[in-house]
Write a protein that holds these residues in place. Sequence first.
Motif, PDB file in Angstrom:
ATOM      1  N   SER A   1       0.428  -0.939  -0.017  1.00 20.73           N
ATOM      2  CA  SER A   1       0.022   0.042  -0.183  1.00 20.73           C
ATOM      3  C   SER A   1       1.183   1.063   0.320  1.00 20.73           C
ATOM      4  O   SER A   1       0.495   2.433  -0.329  1.00 20.73           O
ATOM      5  CB  SER A   1      -0.705   0.074   1.199  1.00 20.73           C
ATOM      6  OG  SER A   1      -0.252   0.200   2.311  1.00 20.73           O
TER       7      SER A   1
ATOM      8  N   ASP B   1     -10.918  -5.310  -1.419  1.00 19.30           N
ATOM      9  CA  ASP B   1     -10.472  -5.351  -0.242  1.00 19.30           C
ATOM     10  C   ASP B   1      -8.973  -6.502  -0.269  1.00 19.30           C
ATOM     11  O   ASP B   1      -8.421  -6.325   0.674  1.00 19.30           O
ATOM     12  CB  ASP B   1     -11.366  -6.294   0.242  1.00 19.30           C
ATOM     13  CG  ASP B   1     -12.945  -5.778   0.734  1.00 19.30           C
ATOM     14  OD1 ASP B   1     -12.460  -4.603   0.601  1.00 19.30           O
ATOM     15  OD2 ASP B   1     -13.406  -6.318   1.096  1.00 19.30           O
TER      16      ASP B   1
ATOM     17  N   ARG C   1      -6.133   0.405  -9.785  1.00 16.17           N
ATOM     18  CA  ARG C   1      -5.759  -0.039  -8.392  1.00 16.17           C
ATOM     19  C   ARG C   1      -5.190  -0.948  -8.605  1.00 16.17           C
ATOM     20  O   ARG C   1      -3.853  -2.023  -8.063  1.00 16.17           O
ATOM     21  CB  ARG C   1      -6.374  -0.532  -7.657  1.00 16.17           C
ATOM     22  CG  ARG C   1      -7.216   1.335  -7.476  1.00 16.17           C
ATOM     23  CD  ARG C   1      -7.110   1.344  -5.759  1.00 16.17           C
ATOM     24  NE  ARG C   1      -6.131   0.473  -5.114  1.00 16.17           N
ATOM     25  CZ  ARG C   1      -6.499   0.345  -3.408  1.00 16.17           C
ATOM     26  NH1 ARG C   1      -7.133   0.402  -3.212  1.00 16.17           N
ATOM     27  NH2 ARG C   1      -5.305  -0.438  -3.085  1.00 16.17           N
TER      28      ARG C   1
ATOM     29  N   ASP D   1      -5.969  -4.195  -1.370  1.00 19.58           N
ATOM     30  CA  ASP D   1      -5.985  -3.777   0.127  1.00 19.58           C
ATOM     31  C   ASP D   1      -5.453  -3.696   1.636  1.00 19.58           C
ATOM     32  O   ASP D   1      -4.196  -3.998   1.778  1.00 19.58           O
ATOM     33  CB  ASP D   1      -7.571  -2.773   1.173  1.00 19.58           C
ATOM     34  CG  ASP D   1      -8.067  -2.079   0.134  1.00 19.58           C
ATOM     35  OD1 ASP D   1      -7.585  -1.556  -0.822  1.00 19.58           O
ATOM     36  OD2 ASP D   1      -9.023  -1.324   0.682  1.00 19.58           O
ATOM     37  N   GLU D   2      -5.477  -5.468   1.321  1.00 21.44           N
ATOM     38  CA  GLU D   2      -4.515  -5.859   2.461  1.00 21.44           C
ATOM     39  C   GLU D   2      -3.595  -7.022   2.079  1.00 21.44           C
ATOM     40  O   GLU D   2      -2.526  -6.555   2.968  1.00 21.44           O
ATOM     41  CB  GLU D   2      -5.839  -7.470   2.835  1.00 21.44           C
ATOM     42  CG  GLU D   2      -5.336  -8.263   4.148  1.00 21.44           C
ATOM     43  CD  GLU D   2      -6.283  -9.187   4.550  1.00 21.44           C
ATOM     44  OE1 GLU D   2      -5.879  -9.677   5.559  1.00 21.44           O
ATOM     45  OE2 GLU D   2      -7.546  -8.872   4.253  1.00 21.44           O
TER      46      GLU D   2
END
Length: 906
Positions: free
Chosen positions: A18, A546, A140, A549-550
């Motif tokens: 990230s 998700d 992303r 993000d993780e």
Amino acid sequence: MTTRTENLARIPKVYNPSEVEGRIYKSWMDNGYFQPRIQEGKQPFVIIMPPPNVTGELHLGHALTAAAEDALIRWHRMMGDPTLWLPGSDHAGIATQVVVERQLVKEGKTRQEIGRDAFVGRVWEWVHQYGRTIAEQHKRLGASCDWSRERFTLDEGPSRAVRTTFVNLYNEGLIYRGERIINWCPRCSTALSDLEVIHQEVDSRLYYIRYPHSLDPTRHLTVATTRPETLLGDTAVAVNPDDERFSDFIGQNVTLPRLNRPIPVVADSAVDTEFGTGAVKVTPAHDPNDFDIAQRHDLPLITVIGPQSTMTEAAGPQYQGMTAADCRTRILEDLKADTLLEKAEPLTHSVGHCQRCNTVVEPLAGKQWFVKVGPMADAAAKAVTEGRIRIVPDRFTKVYLNWMDNIRDWCISRQLWWGHRIPVWYCDGCDHLIVSLEDPTTCEACPSTNIRQDPDVLDTWFSSGLWPHSTLGWPDDTEDLRYFYPGSVLETGYDILFFWVARMIMMGIQNMDDIPFHTVYLHGLIQDEHGEKMSKVKGNVLNPLDIIDEHGADALRFALTVGTAPGNDSRLSPAKIRASRNFTNKLWNASRYVISILDQSDTVIPAPEPESIPLPNSPSVIPAKAEIHPLPIEDRWILSRLNRTIEDVTRALTSFRLGDAQEYVHDFIWNEFCDWYIEIAKVRLRDPSAPSPAPVLAHVLESSLRLLHPFMPFITEEIWQSLVRRIPDSPGRPDSIMIAPYPTPDPSAIDPEAEEWANLLMSLVRGVRNVRAERKVEAGKKVPAVLLDCETLGPGGRSFLENLALCSVEARPADAPQPENSVMVVEKATRIFLPLTGLFDFAGERQRLESSLEDLRKRIGQVQSRLSNEQFLSKAPPNVVEKERSRLSSWQEEESNLLHRLAELR
RNA sequence: GGGCGGUUAGCUCAGUUGGUGAGAGCGCUUGCCUUACAAGCAAGAGGUCACUGGUUCGAGUCCAGUACCGCCCACCA
């Protein structure tokens, strides 16, 4: 100079995507790396991205598509091809309209209440609000598509392409308006194409109903039907001409129950004598088969079910206005009362449902627009049979051709408001029909200005079918169209082979007189970890955002495609994603270590020698050939393996086996570079007099990063940038890995001698570690050992001894007999003796050696029998025979070593 | 009714043109916080490649058939 420990402390031990991904993506964008440069004379590599629904959210299917396409795109870009990946989005007629309609319902309104213009305005608002979402989500993922060329199906250009195509096809007689049976979704209030109808098995009942003879009411025919309410629209009863049971009914009339209308009994060979009673009621307006029968026998159409699934006036005053479902119940009661309902049997049969809303589809007769696809399908099939288009995997070729061969005309008009309006106007004055590129104001045939545009819009897939050329500027003759058409690869899921791929091929050939792409690559569908289709209803969906993000986009992308085969469905589980994430961390830490070595010893990296570096294909920090710069044998080994890996990966990519390619890089980096080469390098670093392994460490890491970049773009870029900062300037090394050259194999680096050396080393090290584990020797405790047959190790002999430090032994060469209390580890001719003071177990050792002897003899027996087979010797290729011979001889050496030692232990 | 795919380790899956002790990840057992990495390291256990027959010197791989699972197509009133 920075010390290694300081530097290691500076770089975090855990890779944190990230912190990296957003920054890197922005730098790629800012540098314009995604935009191809048109280079005349150079073949471009082009992928047109399947346009996701404009208001959609990124799901795993999109993520897989993007991962696979980006891998191909990045690979080709690194190979120096002018590379275009064109993104876009689809207005998605029904899907989007349904969403906005639901919004209105929440506000207590309907689209009919607010009117067409206001409704379309609302949809545009919605599109402007959410239309960027999915594009941002693709960013992303790291998708390196050319956003400057992004297109929307309702943009001016693609819309003009739609109109032009419609007009051209109409003028060629390939689009027509006709009265046909179509699939009608009562909920969506629109016609659907055959493809948009999903057939599902439904438990139903088959009703047997008596139709009395018109002249002799004592006689009757019994028909069987699952839809008794449609009998109100019957205009005949059909029987098979060869069916003797009914021969005297043919040509006679029977009386339609309830309505008491006389209808003829006709003979038609389409009737199956085996099914039901062998007599079938004919309802031409509500059944495609019956429609065909009616055509053949010139029977009238009576529409008894209306667009909202309610009974029309023609159903008779008793039933008019009822819903079809209520009418069925009612009519069954009435038939029972009339004693015309003979019986009802359970029956499972397949019923069409709307793809979008799962409502039961009503076959309905009506005027709609159709594409006559026959001629286009022939050309599209030919493109594949003649090999101009290749489908990967090959088995879908048959599926494709079968569909093309049995294709039926395509209903393209939709009774929706959101989409490309059909460019047809009707004159109220003279009934003339105007098909026009420009909106007309007056009739062409009469002076009337009283003209109305057809209210319908086109099937969403009509515009999608034009996508490969409409996005590049067609119908205009643009530079992009000339250079980038036809595209290279069309990559998508096999589930839209017919919807989209087939139509693009037809429309592409039709409009461009050339195929839209050379290769169709179809990927499988993603299921959850239990093999179930992911769906919101089931609650088993994994959200790609998700996961990013993780664990980061790289981990997600890698997990989606690693170990999968083209066209095969695959399962995605949290465990698989974690495994990929672990790989990023492994790479991160290996790189951290290599960088620390480079920082600590900035003098050991030789400046690149231009003549030894084959630029631009393989920028290298070391001379590529051992002759120029003699290398230690372990360096030769890892370079040999690196080059074999480059070969394997390239071969896999060339044949679209992305999953294999990833596995090869993964295994090389983890199992060979990290587990062995870096550990061997550490041994050498301890000896100040030995040549530094830093250049080879840097080179192998740097090459591996480039090899891996198409699959893990972010982490490879991040590491590459910090790595190249530490390597002396090289003209062939650009600022970003994504425009660095993809590794090409150097056949001269393939080094069987070094590989054999390494295999022996690894076997012996494993053997010693095994013995140590078995004997519970304290881990890390240095054990003195002697090595026999060291001289057979060739040029690597010395290095071999040193590298036995990998199993914490201090080995020295010997030829003397060994003390009895030594454990022997043997591989082929080579033996290591470990005196394990106090831990040696005489009987145990003998047993251990005997059991390896037993295993070895089994293998020797197999090879011997093969080598004594005349057929094998005469028919097998010589290299295979030779390989067997050499295996046998090295095993025999091992056997004699074992026997010898066992004798000593007696 | 027609067609396609799958069946390989406990689980999820790879397996290039047939080449011969069958691979990965996860899980499991044992031992390790060894200054790159415990998201890790080392060692290990675990497979009659669904079944039957055939082709071949040699079959997980090619051919024929069988069984089970899944998918697609089709006008099953």
